[in-house]
Scaffold this active site. Structure first.
Site, PDB file in Angstrom:
ATOM      1  N   ASN A  10       0.866  -1.179   0.000  1.00 31.28           N
ATOM      2  CA  ASN A  10       0.000   0.000   0.000  1.00 31.28           C
ATOM      3  C   ASN A  10       0.905   1.233   0.000  1.00 31.28           C
ATOM      4  O   ASN A  10       1.550   1.526   0.999  1.00 31.28           O
ATOM      5  CB  ASN A  10      -0.885  -0.044   1.256  1.00 31.28           C
ATOM      6  N   TRP A  11       0.926   1.920  -1.123  1.00 31.85           N
ATOM      7  CA  TRP A  11       1.848   3.057  -1.268  1.00 31.85           C
ATOM      8  C   TRP A  11       1.325   4.327  -0.618  1.00 31.85           C
ATOM      9  O   TRP A  11       2.013   5.346  -0.604  1.00 31.85           O
ATOM     10  CB  TRP A  11       2.131   3.316  -2.750  1.00 31.85           C
ATOM     11  N   LYS A  12       0.084   4.298  -0.146  1.00 32.61           N
ATOM     12  CA  LYS A  12      -0.531   5.459   0.511  1.00 32.61           C
ATOM     13  C   LYS A  12      -0.346   6.712  -0.359  1.00 32.61           C
ATOM     14  O   LYS A  12      -0.393   6.623  -1.581  1.00 32.61           O
ATOM     15  CB  LYS A  12       0.035   5.613   1.933  1.00 32.61           C
ATOM     16  N   HIS A  97      -9.478   0.808   5.205  1.00 32.91           N
ATOM     17  CA  HIS A  97      -8.152   0.948   5.808  1.00 32.91           C
ATOM     18  C   HIS A  97      -8.274   1.823   7.056  1.00 32.91           C
ATOM     19  O   HIS A  97      -9.090   2.743   7.093  1.00 32.91           O
ATOM     20  CB  HIS A  97      -7.177   1.571   4.799  1.00 32.91           C
ATOM     21  N   GLU A  99      -6.665   4.217   8.123  1.00 31.08           N
ATOM     22  CA  GLU A  99      -6.562   5.667   7.888  1.00 31.08           C
ATOM     23  C   GLU A  99      -7.871   6.214   7.327  1.00 31.08           C
ATOM     24  O   GLU A  99      -8.246   7.361   7.586  1.00 31.08           O
ATOM     25  CB  GLU A  99      -5.361   5.961   6.972  1.00 31.08           C
ATOM     26  N   GLU A 169      -5.089  -5.247  10.438  1.00 33.38           N
ATOM     27  CA  GLU A 169      -4.094  -4.203  10.680  1.00 33.38           C
ATOM     28  C   GLU A 169      -4.392  -3.519  12.005  1.00 33.38           C
ATOM     29  O   GLU A 169      -5.213  -2.591  12.061  1.00 33.38           O
ATOM     30  CB  GLU A 169      -4.133  -3.171   9.545  1.00 33.38           C
ATOM     31  N   GLY A 175       2.610   2.113  10.874  1.00 29.05           N
ATOM     32  CA  GLY A 175       3.516   3.251  10.738  1.00 29.05           C
ATOM     33  C   GLY A 175       4.227   3.626  12.030  1.00 29.05           C
ATOM     34  O   GLY A 175       4.839   4.683  12.130  1.00 29.05           O
ATOM     35  N   SER A 215       3.712  -2.218  10.237  1.00 28.16           N
ATOM     36  CA  SER A 215       5.171  -2.244  10.467  1.00 28.16           C
ATOM     37  C   SER A 215       5.835  -3.550  10.018  1.00 28.16           C
ATOM     38  O   SER A 215       6.791  -4.002  10.650  1.00 28.16           O
ATOM     39  CB  SER A 215       5.491  -1.948  11.938  1.00 28.16           C
ATOM     40  N   GLY A 236       3.079  -1.213   4.248  1.00 27.78           N
ATOM     41  CA  GLY A 236       3.071   0.219   3.943  1.00 27.78           C
ATOM     42  C   GLY A 236       4.476   0.685   3.612  1.00 27.78           C
ATOM     43  O   GLY A 236       4.991   0.477   2.506  1.00 27.78           O
ATOM     44  N   GLY A 237       5.141   1.276   4.585  1.00 28.66           N
ATOM     45  CA  GLY A 237       6.450   1.905   4.384  1.00 28.66           C
ATOM     46  C   GLY A 237       7.465   1.046   3.634  1.00 28.66           C
ATOM     47  O   GLY A 237       8.141   1.530   2.707  1.00 28.66           O
TER      48      GLY A 237
HETATM   49  P1  13P Z   1       3.249   0.322   7.641  1.00 27.94           P
HETATM   50  O1  13P Z   1       3.793  -0.960   7.042  1.00 27.94           O
HETATM   51  O2  13P Z   1       3.964   1.531   7.166  1.00 27.94           O
HETATM   52  O3  13P Z   1       3.132   0.220   9.136  1.00 27.94           O
HETATM   53  O4  13P Z   1       1.739   0.484   7.087  1.00 27.94           O
HETATM   54  C1  13P Z   1       0.862  -0.588   7.183  1.00 27.94           C
HETATM   55  C2  13P Z   1      -0.359  -0.276   6.420  1.00 27.94           C
HETATM   56  O5  13P Z   1      -1.132   0.577   6.789  1.00 27.94           O
HETATM   57  C3  13P Z   1      -0.605  -1.016   5.175  1.00 27.94           C
HETATM   58  O6  13P Z   1      -1.872  -0.789   4.684  1.00 27.94           O
END
Ligand code: 13P
Length: 252
Positions: A10-12, A97, A99, A169, A175, A215, A236-237
């Site tokens: 997920n590149w956000k 998600h 967020e 999640e 994050g 994470s 994510g990251g």
């Molecule tokens: P991180 O891997 O940056 O913690 O993000 C997880 C995430 O929200 C994937 O959708």
């Protein structure tokens, strides 16, 4: 039962157009072999989804949208409709998600409407669930997960459920660098599977891919992926760089 193994990024809200193409191209180049039956999904930002999907056509990588509206069309400034998601070449959509839920106030009801809308447009939903830290500390984790799962799939029959992917999640792990321990994640995944089993038949629950997100990094993937109920990850990251994402996908 052997389940699908899915590695998603997920590149956000990161990357420019060129960076997105470079990242997709890098992942594509290194996933032609050596990943067995593993499935790879990337979720670029909406403006780049079409170009990334075109770049990934004919490869091992599928593309998804990070969010969409539940209406087919209308006066919803700034939103993306399910038919637009399809038009962009996306097979999947991320729904609910954390967020979206906690920054943009998306409710369980919105999530349910989006799941229904996804199927209407032949898009496969990747539905995210997970508890807040305060909910975990109050012992409410299972209650929250059960509510989110039951509400998300209200009105979804067993046939459609076979096309669903769930991502667990925990909000406190996203994050933050605080990955859930493999045991904590496994417990939640086992519980989610049990909830799905109570709603549908055992075979539906047994074949459901449940991904862990929060994470995930090259140095903690092995411990997570070896757990019985963890069928892959939503990263994510660490999905923003070719090297770290590939290291995760290629975990032994
Ligand atoms: P991180 O891997 O940056 O913690 O993000 C997880 C995430 O929200 C994937 O959708």
């Amino acid at each position: 039962m052997a389940r699908r193994e899915i590695f998603a990024g997920n590149w956000k809200m990161y990357k420019t157009h060129q960076e997105a193409l470079d990242l997709a191209q890098g992942i594509r180049a290194w996933t032609t072999t050596g990943i067995g039956n593993r499935e790879v999904i990337i979720f670029p930002p909406a403006p780049y989804a079409k170009a990334v999907a075109e770049l990934c056509r004919g490869s091992r990588i599928d593309v998804g949208m990070q969010n969409m509206h539940f209406e087919q069309e209308g006066a919803f400034t700034g939103e993306v409709s399910p038919p637009m998601v399809r038009d962009c070449g996306c097979r999947y959509v991320l729904i609910g998600h954390s967020e979206r839920r906690h920054v943009f106030g998306e409710t369980d009801d919105d999530v349910n409407k989006k799941v229904i809308a996804a199927f209407k447009s032949d898009i496969e939903p990747v539905v995210c669930v997970g508890e807040l830290l305060e909910e975990r500390e109050k012992g409410l984790t299972n209650e929250v997960l059960r509510r989110q799962v039951e509400k998300a799939f209200t009105g979804i029959g067993a046939g459609r459920m076979k096309k669903v992917i769930i991502a667990y999640e925990p909000v406190w792990a996203i994050g933050t660098g605080k990955v859930a321990t493999p045991e904590t994640a496994e417990e939640a995944h086992g519980y989610i599977r049990k909830v799905v089993k109570n709603l549908y038949a055992a075979d539906t629950a047994d074949s459901l891919p449940i991904l862990y997100g929060g994470s995930v990094k090259p140095d903690n993937i092995a411990g997570l992926f070896c757990m019985a109920n963890i069928d892959g990850v939503l990263v994510g990251g660490a999905s923003l760089k070719v090297d770290s994402f590939l290291e995760i996908i290629r975990v032994k």
